[in-house]
Design a protein around this motif. Structure first.
Motif, short mmCIF file in Angstrom:
data_model
loop_
_atom_site.label_atom_id
_atom_site.label_comp_id
_atom_site.label_asym_id
_atom_site.label_seq_id
_atom_site.Cartn_x
_atom_site.Cartn_y
_atom_site.Cartn_z
N LYS A 89 0.84 -1.20 0.00
CA LYS A 89 0.00 0.00 0.00
C LYS A 89 0.87 1.25 0.00
CE LYS A 89 -3.79 0.42 2.17
NZ LYS A 89 -4.86 0.55 3.17
N LEU A 90 0.45 2.22 -0.79
CA LEU A 90 1.09 3.53 -0.82
C LEU A 90 0.04 4.53 -0.36
CD1 LEU A 90 3.71 5.00 -1.54
CD2 LEU A 90 2.79 5.38 -3.82
N GLY A 91 0.09 4.90 0.92
CA GLY A 91 -0.97 5.71 1.50
C GLY A 91 -2.21 4.86 1.69
N PRO A 92 -3.38 5.38 1.33
CA PRO A 92 -4.61 4.60 1.53
C PRO A 92 -4.89 3.59 0.42
CG PRO A 92 -5.15 6.76 0.66
CD PRO A 92 -3.66 6.75 0.87
N ARG A 93 -4.09 3.58 -0.66
CA ARG A 93 -4.39 2.73 -1.81
C ARG A 93 -3.26 1.76 -2.08
NH1 ARG A 93 -8.02 5.06 -6.49
NH2 ARG A 93 -8.04 2.78 -6.69
N LEU A 94 -3.61 0.67 -2.76
CA LEU A 94 -2.60 -0.28 -3.20
C LEU A 94 -1.72 0.35 -4.28
CD1 LEU A 94 -4.72 -3.55 -3.42
CD2 LEU A 94 -2.92 -3.07 -1.78
N ALA A 95 -0.42 0.10 -4.18
CA ALA A 95 0.50 0.68 -5.16
C ALA A 95 0.33 0.03 -6.53
CB ALA A 95 1.94 0.51 -4.68
N TYR A 96 0.04 -1.26 -6.56
CA TYR A 96 -0.17 -1.97 -7.82
C TYR A 96 -0.94 -3.25 -7.52
CZ TYR A 96 3.77 -4.70 -6.08
OH TYR A 96 4.58 -5.47 -5.30
N GLN A 97 -1.53 -3.84 -8.55
CA GLN A 97 -2.26 -5.09 -8.40
C GLN A 97 -1.34 -6.27 -8.71
OE1 GLN A 97 -6.47 -5.56 -8.95
NE2 GLN A 97 -6.50 -3.79 -10.32
N GLN A 98 -1.51 -7.33 -7.93
CA GLN A 98 -0.71 -8.54 -8.12
C GLN A 98 -1.64 -9.74 -8.06
OE1 GLN A 98 2.77 -8.84 -5.61
NE2 GLN A 98 2.80 -11.07 -5.75
N PHE A 99 -1.45 -10.69 -9.00
CA PHE A 99 -2.34 -11.84 -9.08
C PHE A 99 -1.60 -13.17 -8.95
CE2 PHE A 99 -4.14 -8.35 -11.60
CZ PHE A 99 -5.35 -8.18 -10.95
N ASP A 100 -0.28 -13.16 -8.87
CA ASP A 100 0.52 -14.38 -8.67
C ASP A 100 1.18 -14.34 -7.30
OD1 ASP A 100 -0.06 -15.46 -11.17
OD2 ASP A 100 1.55 -14.33 -12.13
N TYR A 101 1.03 -15.45 -6.54
CA TYR A 101 1.57 -15.52 -5.18
C TYR A 101 2.22 -16.88 -4.96
CZ TYR A 101 -1.34 -11.41 -4.44
OH TYR A 101 -1.92 -10.17 -4.56
N ASN A 102 3.07 -16.93 -3.93
CA ASN A 102 3.70 -18.17 -3.51
C ASN A 102 3.19 -18.54 -2.12
OD1 ASN A 102 5.34 -18.32 -5.85
ND2 ASN A 102 6.81 -16.91 -4.92
N ILE A 103 3.32 -19.82 -1.78
CA ILE A 103 2.92 -20.25 -0.45
C ILE A 103 3.78 -19.53 0.59
CG2 ILE A 103 2.84 -22.23 1.11
CD1 ILE A 103 2.19 -23.96 -1.29
N GLY A 104 3.14 -18.97 1.59
CA GLY A 104 3.82 -18.15 2.59
C GLY A 104 3.64 -16.66 2.37
N ASP A 105 3.17 -16.25 1.17
CA ASP A 105 2.94 -14.82 0.88
C ASP A 105 1.64 -14.35 1.54
OD1 ASP A 105 5.20 -14.78 -0.63
OD2 ASP A 105 4.18 -14.84 -2.57
N SER A 106 1.57 -13.05 1.71
CA SER A 106 0.35 -12.39 2.21
C SER A 106 -0.15 -11.42 1.16
CB SER A 106 0.63 -11.65 3.52
OG SER A 106 1.03 -12.55 4.54
N LEU A 107 -1.44 -11.24 1.12
CA LEU A 107 -2.03 -10.29 0.17
C LEU A 107 -3.02 -9.39 0.88
CD1 LEU A 107 -5.21 -11.03 -0.64
CD2 LEU A 107 -4.13 -12.80 -1.98
N ILE A 108 -3.36 -8.29 0.21
CA ILE A 108 -4.37 -7.35 0.68
C ILE A 108 -5.45 -7.27 -0.38
CG2 ILE A 108 -4.86 -4.98 1.40
CD1 ILE A 108 -1.88 -4.71 2.08
N ALA A 109 -6.68 -7.61 -0.01
CA ALA A 109 -7.83 -7.44 -0.88
C ALA A 109 -8.55 -6.17 -0.43
CB ALA A 109 -8.75 -8.65 -0.80
N GLU A 110 -8.58 -5.16 -1.30
CA GLU A 110 -9.07 -3.84 -0.91
C GLU A 110 -10.32 -3.48 -1.69
OE1 GLU A 110 -6.60 -0.29 0.79
OE2 GLU A 110 -6.34 -0.37 -1.38
N CYS A 111 -11.36 -3.07 -0.94
CA CYS A 111 -12.63 -2.64 -1.53
C CYS A 111 -12.75 -1.14 -1.39
CB CYS A 111 -13.81 -3.33 -0.85
SG CYS A 111 -13.87 -5.11 -1.06
#
Length: 209
Positions: free
Chosen positions: A107-129
């Motif tokens: 996140k850059l401020g209140p918004r996500l800096a970029y969208q990412q759709f590929d992850y590895n086991i052990g990664d964390s993600l942010i789903a933002e509405c």
């Protein structure tokens, strides 16, 4: 003796050619001092602001200084106002309350800096509405579904009416197998958004299996 006398003449000719070549090259302007540039900038700004104020005073678009006083406000047509504002009893669909749904990790401020759709086991993600104001208090779910649309994980949040950005966090542990997954947003039991992500294998996961 002739060779010794020709040496200074050769050096002088080379120097003259060098001076002539330098004159052909455009010279860079001398840097302006910081104080001078600030004075020029401030003076230009004052002139523009003053000219704008004088022009607005001279035009008097709303006739504030006219003999008849300022222009009167014109009443809008009632049907037009109701059309613009919408009926008080009109029900807003749940999907129209969501402005955007994004998935990423940083996140850059209140918004996500970029969208990412590929992850590895052990990664964390942010789903933002991102919600469209105004909206009432909402009960949102952001669920993780597998490739066959089976529910894997569920996260629920109560969203206040003054809250327009909501974050759901996920961490992919070793209990989740690699593959294709969907992050699905629900409001009042109705699906309003969906994003497809991919969970890749890691070396540690392959070694363990």
């Amino acid at each position: 003796m002739e060779k010794e006398s020709s040496q200074p003449e050769l050096e002088q000719s080379v120097q003259e050619w060098g001076n002539a070549f330098k004159e052909l090259i455009p010279q860079l302007p001398q840097p302006v001092s910081t104080t001078r540039s600030r004075v020029v900038f401030a003076t230009t700004g004052v002139l523009f602001v003053t000219g704008g104020l004088l022009l607005e005073h001279q035009l008097d678009l709303y006739q504030v200084r006219s003999a008849d006083g300022p222009l009167a406000l014109r009443e809008l047509d009632r049907d037009y106002v109701e059309m613009m504002l919408g009926s008080v009893n009109e029900q807003i669909e749940e999907k129209d309350k969501l402005f955007a749904f994004e998935v990423g990790t940083f996140k850059l401020g209140p918004r996500l800096a970029y969208q990412q759709f590929d992850y590895n086991i052990g990664d964390s993600l942010i789903a933002e509405c991102y919600l469209s104001p105004p909206h009432s208090d909402m009960w949102l779910e952001c669920n993780l579904h597998d490739d066959h649309d089976n529910l894997i994980d569920r996260v629920r949040l109560l969203v206040a009416r003054d809250q327009n950005v909501v974050d759901f966090g996920y961490t992919f542990g070793e209990g989740i197998a690699p593959g294709k997954y969907d992050l699905v947003v629900f409001s009042k039991g109705e699906e309003i958004a969906r994003k497809r992500i991919t969970l890749n294998e890691t070396r540690e996961y392959r070694a363990a299996n």
